[in-house]
Design a protein around this motif. Structure first.
Motif, PDB file in Angstrom:
ATOM      1  N   ALA A 197       0.852  -1.196   0.000  1.00 46.72           N
ATOM      2  CA  ALA A 197       0.000   0.000   0.000  1.00 46.72           C
ATOM      3  C   ALA A 197       0.883   1.238   0.000  1.00 46.72           C
ATOM      4  O   ALA A 197       1.978   1.245   0.565  1.00 46.72           O
ATOM      5  CB  ALA A 197      -0.917   0.004   1.220  1.00 46.72           C
ATOM      6  N   GLY A 198       0.415   2.284  -0.668  1.00 50.88           N
ATOM      7  CA  GLY A 198       1.119   3.565  -0.684  1.00 50.88           C
ATOM      8  C   GLY A 198       0.293   4.612   0.037  1.00 50.88           C
ATOM      9  O   GLY A 198      -0.814   4.338   0.505  1.00 50.88           O
ATOM     10  N   GLU A 199       0.827   5.832   0.118  1.00 50.50           N
ATOM     11  CA  GLU A 199       0.120   6.894   0.818  1.00 50.50           C
ATOM     12  C   GLU A 199       0.229   8.205   0.046  1.00 50.50           C
ATOM     13  O   GLU A 199       1.283   8.536  -0.493  1.00 50.50           O
ATOM     14  CB  GLU A 199       0.679   7.064   2.229  1.00 50.50           C
ATOM     15  N   ILE A 200      -0.876   8.954   0.002  1.00 46.94           N
ATOM     16  CA  ILE A 200      -0.948  10.252  -0.675  1.00 46.94           C
ATOM     17  C   ILE A 200      -0.998  11.363   0.371  1.00 46.94           C
ATOM     18  O   ILE A 200      -1.806  11.304   1.295  1.00 46.94           O
ATOM     19  CB  ILE A 200      -2.205  10.342  -1.567  1.00 46.94           C
ATOM     20  N   SER A 201      -0.124  12.361   0.203  1.00 42.94           N
ATOM     21  CA  SER A 201      -0.155  13.495   1.130  1.00 42.94           C
ATOM     22  C   SER A 201      -1.302  14.439   0.752  1.00 42.94           C
ATOM     23  O   SER A 201      -1.827  14.385  -0.362  1.00 42.94           O
ATOM     24  CB  SER A 201       1.162  14.269   1.074  1.00 42.94           C
ATOM     25  N   LYS A 202      -1.675  15.302   1.678  1.00 39.93           N
ATOM     26  CA  LYS A 202      -2.777  16.235   1.429  1.00 39.93           C
ATOM     27  C   LYS A 202      -2.441  17.188   0.282  1.00 39.93           C
ATOM     28  O   LYS A 202      -3.274  17.466  -0.578  1.00 39.93           O
ATOM     29  CB  LYS A 202      -3.066  17.031   2.704  1.00 39.93           C
ATOM     30  N   LYS A 203      -1.195  17.671   0.251  1.00 38.18           N
ATOM     31  CA  LYS A 203      -0.765  18.600  -0.803  1.00 38.18           C
ATOM     32  C   LYS A 203      -0.818  17.951  -2.177  1.00 38.18           C
ATOM     33  O   LYS A 203      -1.334  18.538  -3.141  1.00 38.18           O
ATOM     34  CB  LYS A 203       0.664  19.062  -0.502  1.00 38.18           C
ATOM     35  N   ASP A 204      -0.305  16.726  -2.292  1.00 29.16           N
ATOM     36  CA  ASP A 204      -0.324  16.027  -3.581  1.00 29.16           C
ATOM     37  C   ASP A 204      -1.753  15.677  -3.997  1.00 29.16           C
ATOM     38  O   ASP A 204      -2.076  15.702  -5.196  1.00 29.16           O
ATOM     39  CB  ASP A 204       0.516  14.755  -3.510  1.00 29.16           C
ATOM     40  N   ALA A 205      -2.599  15.358  -3.034  1.00 26.46           N
ATOM     41  CA  ALA A 205      -3.998  15.033  -3.344  1.00 26.46           C
ATOM     42  C   ALA A 205      -4.692  16.228  -3.995  1.00 26.46           C
ATOM     43  O   ALA A 205      -5.429  16.072  -4.985  1.00 26.46           O
ATOM     44  CB  ALA A 205      -4.732  14.618  -2.077  1.00 26.46           C
ATOM     45  N   VAL A 206      -4.465  17.429  -3.464  1.00 26.86           N
ATOM     46  CA  VAL A 206      -5.069  18.650  -4.025  1.00 26.86           C
ATOM     47  C   VAL A 206      -4.566  18.883  -5.447  1.00 26.86           C
ATOM     48  O   VAL A 206      -5.335  19.205  -6.357  1.00 26.86           O
ATOM     49  CB  VAL A 206      -4.752  19.867  -3.128  1.00 26.86           C
ATOM     50  N   SER A 207      -3.249  18.691  -5.674  1.00 25.68           N
ATOM     51  CA  SER A 207      -2.670  18.913  -7.004  1.00 25.68           C
ATOM     52  C   SER A 207      -3.181  17.899  -8.016  1.00 25.68           C
ATOM     53  O   SER A 207      -3.474  18.248  -9.163  1.00 25.68           O
ATOM     54  CB  SER A 207      -1.136  18.846  -6.924  1.00 25.68           C
ATOM     55  N   PHE A 208      -3.304  16.633  -7.616  1.00 28.03           N
ATOM     56  CA  PHE A 208      -3.827  15.610  -8.511  1.00 28.03           C
ATOM     57  C   PHE A 208      -5.285  15.885  -8.869  1.00 28.03           C
ATOM     58  O   PHE A 208      -5.699  15.692 -10.014  1.00 28.03           O
ATOM     59  CB  PHE A 208      -3.698  14.222  -7.877  1.00 28.03           C
TER      60      PHE A 208
END
Length: 540
Positions: A302-313
C-alpha cells in the motif's frame, strides 16, 4: 529459519554476475557505437536473461521485476516487453514447513484453533502462501502464511541491491535528474518490509474496511484478529472471479461498462484523497462477486498520498477533463513532473494533441506497443517521474489496463468523466471543475498569456541556475575518476586476498569490480576530455 551461508553467497554471486554481465555489455555497445537495431537485440536478450534469473531465485527479486516492468518511462521497450507478463507466482512450500510456522506462531493449540486446513496452497507468491481452512465455529477462512526463510532471503537481497544501487549511482550513466536510485531503493525497502509484517497488512485491511464500510459496491473480507500474528493472517473466505475472466464477466447481469465505472469509483478516491491506496491491484487481488460487487484482497503493498499532492492531482484531473491544458501543465509542474527548462506553451500544445488522440483508430493495434512508442516520445521531453509517485503509477496503470479490458470500445476519459464529477460533488468541489471549464475558453487565454509573460524572468533565472549546474559538471567527472581509481585498487586488493585465501568466489567478484572500475575510469576520462573541449577558456 535462516538461509545457509553457502546459499546466501551463491544467491549474491548470481545477482552480481548478472549485473556485471549487463553493465559490461552496455559499456561495450556504447564504446563500439552499435546500431539501433543491435541495441534492440541486446535489450531483448538482457530482458530474457533477467527474467530467467528472477524465476530461478524468486523471493524479493520477483517483486523487483514487477516493479521494473512498470517503469517503461525509464527503460528500453525491448527490455520491458520481456517483463510485461511477469507475475508473482512461485511453487508452494512443503506442507511440513508451513505446519512448523503455524505451530511456532499459534503454539501447540493449532488443532484447537482450526478444525481443518487443506494442505495444498490456493495461491503461492514470493512472500506468502494462502491455504483454505475451517474454524471451530464452522467459518471457512483463508490462512495466509509467510514463506519459510523469506526474512533471510529478503535481507540478503536488500544487501545485494544496496551494493548495486551504490555502484549504479556512481558509475553507471543514469540521468540523475530523472530518478533518484537511493530514494527509490529506500521506498521499495519500506514497502517490502511492510509486507513482511502481517500485522501491518492486517491494520491496512482494517483501514480500508472502515473506509468503505458504507459502500455496497465493495467487499473486503473480515479479519479474525485473535488468530493473526506477524507471520500468519486469517481472513474470511470470499468467493470471487477475476476481472480479466471474460467468460465470467459476460455472465453478469451488469454491463461491462458499469463494472468498469464501479472499479473507477472505488480507486479514484484512493488516488485523489489523502490517505492510503492499494498499490498492487492486479486481477488476482481485485475480483468481483456474482452480484457485481468488487472484492479487494491482499493489502500487503500500500502507498500513501499526502494532502498537498492530493489537491494537485485533483486539480490536474479537473483541468484535463475540462480541457484546460494550461492549468494542467501548472499542476504537473507543482507535482514535480516537469523539469525547470520545460516550456509551458510547448507542453500545453503537446498535452492538447495527446488528449485529442482517437483511440478508436488503433483498436486493432497492440496497445502495449503503442504505449511503449509514446514512452519514446515522452523520454525526449523535459519530463521526470518523481520517485514518490512510482507506486501510485503502478496502481493507476494496473487499473487502467483492467478498465480497458472490461470496456475496450469506450473512451477512457468519457468513461471516467461522470465518475469524477460524481466524486467532486460528494466532496463539494464541483464549482472548481466549472471554473476550470470557463478558464479553458479562448477569452481567458489572453490572461493566461499575460501571466506567462510575467513569469518569464523567474523561469529564465531557473534556466540560468541549471546552466551553472551543468558548467560545474566537470568537477563531478574529476571526483568520479578518483572514486574509480580507489575502487580499482580495492578490487586488486580483494583479488590478491582471494588468491591467498584460495576463495574463488571472492577472487572472481573482486577481479570483476577491478575490471569495471578500470573500464569506467577510461570512459570517464574520455567524457571529461570531451567536456573540457567545450568549456569556456576562463574555466580552464
Amino acid at each position: 529459519m535462516e538461509m545457509k551461508a553457502r546459499s546466501k553467497w551463491l544467491r549474491m554471486y548470481k545477482v552480481f554476475s548478472l549485473a556485471l554481465h549487463i553493465i559490461l555489455q552496455i559499456y561495450w555497445y556504447k564504446w563500439t557505437r552499435k546500431s539501433e537495431a543491435e541495441w534492440e537485440k541486446l535489450w531483448s536478450a538482457i530482458g530474457k536473461s533477467f527474467r530467467t534469473t528472477l524465476f530461478e531465485l524468486e523471493g524479493l527479486l520477483i517483486k523487483i521485476g514487477q516493479f521494473i516492468s512498470i517503469r517503461s518511462d525509464l527503460l528500453p521497450k525491448a527490455f520491458i516487453q520481456e517483463l510485461q507478463d511477469l507475475t508473482d507466482k512461485v511453487p508452494a512450500s512443503e506442507w511440513g514447513e508451513i505446519q512448523k510456522i503455524l505451530n511456532e506462531e499459534w503454539g501447540s493449540e493449532l488443532s484447537k484453533k482450526v478444525v481443518a486446513i487443506e494442505k495444498e496452497a490456493i495461491a503461492s507468491a514470493s512472500i506468502g502462501e494462502v491455504y483454505k481452512g475451517a474454524l471451530q465455529n464452522g467459518s471457512i477462512v483463508a490462512i495466509k502464511v509467510q514463506r519459510p526463510n523469506i526474512q533471510s532471503i529478503v535481507h540478503t537481497d536488500f544487501r545485494t541491491l544496496s551494493i548495486l544501487v551504490w555502484f549504479a549511482d556512481r558509475f553507471v550513466p543514469i540521468p540523475k535528474g530523472f530518478i533518484n536510485l537511493k530514494v527509490l531503493f529506500q521506498e521499495l525497502k519500506q514497502v517490502i518490509e511492510r509486507e513482511l509484517d502481517f500485522t501491518k497488512e492486517k491494520d491496512t485491511l482494517l483501514y480500508f474496511k472502515e473506509r468503505f464500510k458504507d459502500s455496497e459496491m465493495v467487499k473486503i473480507p473480515d479479519v479474525h484478529q485473535e488468530l493473526c500474528t506477524s507471520k500468519v493472517l486469517v481472513m474470511e473466505w470470499v468467493e470471487g472471479k477475476r476481472l480479466n475472466d471474460s467468460e465470467a464477466v459476460e455472465k453478469l447481469e451488469m454491463p461491462r461498462q458499469d463494472l468498469a465505472r464501479r472499479l473507477m469509483k472505488i480507486f479514484l478516491p484512493q488516488w485523489l484523497e489523502p490517505g492510503m491506496f492499494h498499490a498492487d491491484p492486479h486481477p488476482g487481488n481485485v475480483q468481483f462477486t456474482r452480484e457485481g460487487r468488487i472484492i479487494l484482497l491482499d493489502f500487503g503493498m500500500a502507498g500513501e498520498i499526502s494532502k498537498k499532492d492530493a489537491v494537485s492531482f485533483q486539480s490536474l484531473i479537473e483541468s484535463i477533463l475540462a480541457k484546460n491544458y494550461s492549468t494542467a501543465v501548472e499542476c504537473l509542474s507543482q507535482l514535480g513532473f516537469l523539469l525547470p527548462e520545460a516550456n509551458a506553451a510547448t507542453m500545453e500544445k503537446m498535452l492538447s494533441e495527446w488528449m485529442a488522440f482517437d483511440l478508436s483508430q488503433v483498436k486493432d493495434m497492440d496497445l502495449v506497443a503503442l504505449k511503449l512508442e509514446l514512452n519514446d516520445l515522452i523520454a525526449a521531453l523535459p519530463i521526470q517521474v518523481p520517485t514518490r509517485f512510482v507506486f501510485l503509477g503502478r496502481s493507476f496503470m494496473t487499473i487502467e489496463g483492467i478498465v480497458r479490458h472490461l470496456a475496450p470500445d469506450e473512451d477512457l476519459l468519457e468513461l471516467g468523466k461522470p465518475v469524477f464529477t460524481e466524486w467532486l460533488s460528494s466532496q463539494g468541489n464541483k464549482w472548481s471543475f466549472i471554473w476550470n471549464i470557463i478558464q479553458s475558453q479562448p477569452f481567458f487565454k489572453i490572461f493566461h498569456s499575460a501571466a506567462e509573460f510575467l513569469e518569464t524572468p523567474r523561469k529564465l533565472e531557473k534556466m540560468k541556475e541549471a546552466g551553472q549546474r551543468r558548467e560545474f559538471q566537470f568537477t563531478i567527472y574529476e571526483n568520479r575518476k578518483k572514486q574509480l581509481f580507489q575502487l580499482f585498487m580495492l578490487g586488486l586488493t580483494g583479488s590478491g586476498f582471494g588468491v591467498y585465501a584460495e576463495e574463488t568466489l571472492i577472487m572472481q567478484l573482486s577481479a570483476g569490480i577491478a575490471g569495471i572500475a578500470l573500464l569506467g575510469y577510461g570512459v570517464n576520462s574520455w567524457r571529461l576530455g570531451k567536456w573540457l573541449k567545450y568549456m569556456p577558456e576562463k574555466r580552464r
